[in-house]
Design a protein around this motif. Structure first.
Motif, PDB file in Angstrom:
ATOM      1  N   TYR A  76       0.843  -1.209   0.000  1.00 33.11           N
ATOM      2  CA  TYR A  76       0.000   0.000   0.000  1.00 33.11           C
ATOM      3  C   TYR A  76       0.874   1.253   0.000  1.00 33.11           C
ATOM      4  O   TYR A  76       0.672   2.166  -0.798  1.00 33.11           O
ATOM      5  N   TYR A  77       1.856   1.312   0.908  1.00 31.76           N
ATOM      6  CA  TYR A  77       2.692   2.501   1.004  1.00 31.76           C
ATOM      7  C   TYR A  77       3.591   2.673  -0.216  1.00 31.76           C
ATOM      8  O   TYR A  77       3.883   3.800  -0.624  1.00 31.76           O
ATOM      9  N   SER A  78       4.021   1.570  -0.818  1.00 35.11           N
ATOM     10  CA  SER A  78       4.890   1.693  -2.001  1.00 35.11           C
ATOM     11  C   SER A  78       4.120   2.175  -3.231  1.00 35.11           C
ATOM     12  O   SER A  78       4.710   2.700  -4.167  1.00 35.11           O
ATOM     13  N   SER A  79       2.784   2.012  -3.209  1.00 32.01           N
ATOM     14  CA  SER A  79       1.986   2.434  -4.355  1.00 32.01           C
ATOM     15  C   SER A  79       1.429   3.845  -4.198  1.00 32.01           C
ATOM     16  O   SER A  79       0.764   4.352  -5.102  1.00 32.01           O
ATOM     17  N   LYS A  80       1.693   4.478  -3.069  1.00 29.97           N
ATOM     18  CA  LYS A  80       1.171   5.842  -2.830  1.00 29.97           C
ATOM     19  C   LYS A  80       1.979   6.879  -3.577  1.00 29.97           C
ATOM     20  O   LYS A  80       3.109   6.797  -3.787  1.00 29.97           O
TER      21      LYS A  80
END
Length: 128
Positions: free
Chosen positions: A124-128
């Motif tokens: 999730y955080y890497s795709s933000k």
């Protein structure tokens, strides 16, 4: 007063909620906790623990893992709105709302579910 009475809890539920909160670990601006305890009110307790962990300074999202059956783990997720926990739970097959979401993982133990949750949070955080 009527609402307070409706949402009253017993001391065992408070003790379990506090135990869940005190065992939380931090991952960035998230906190994650897990319990292998069983209780008739476990779903309520884990949701309340996830809600209360949002009161910790710097925490934007919280997650609580618990068993809800043999080899079935539930994850309750909460956020203050800055992080979309629904998207994280969707990565694990669940859903909900951006500030309140959940999932159930079958044929897994708490440690396996914990690792899957960490992976989903990182994705999730890497795709933000």
């Amino acid at each position: 007063i009527a609402v307070k009475k409706l949402f009253a809890t017993n001391t065992e539920m408070i003790d379990l909620k506090n135990e869940i909160i005190s065992s939380a670990v931090t991952l960035g601006d998230c906190v994650i906790s897990k319990t292998d305890k069983s209780d008739a009110n476990l779903r309520v307790v884990t949701a309340k623990a996830a809600d209360e962990m949002l009161n910790i300074s710097g925490v934007k999202a919280s997650f609580v893992l618990s068993y809800i059956g043999k080899d079935v783990v539930q994850i309750s997720a909460r956020s203050l709105g800055e992080e979309n926990v629904q998207l994280i739970m969707e990565l694990l097959g669940g859903g909900g709302h951006s500030t309140m979401a959940a999932t159930q993982l079958k044929d897994i133990d708490l440690d396996g579910a914990y690792k899957k949750l960490i992976s989903a949070i990182e994705k999730y955080y890497s795709s933000k």
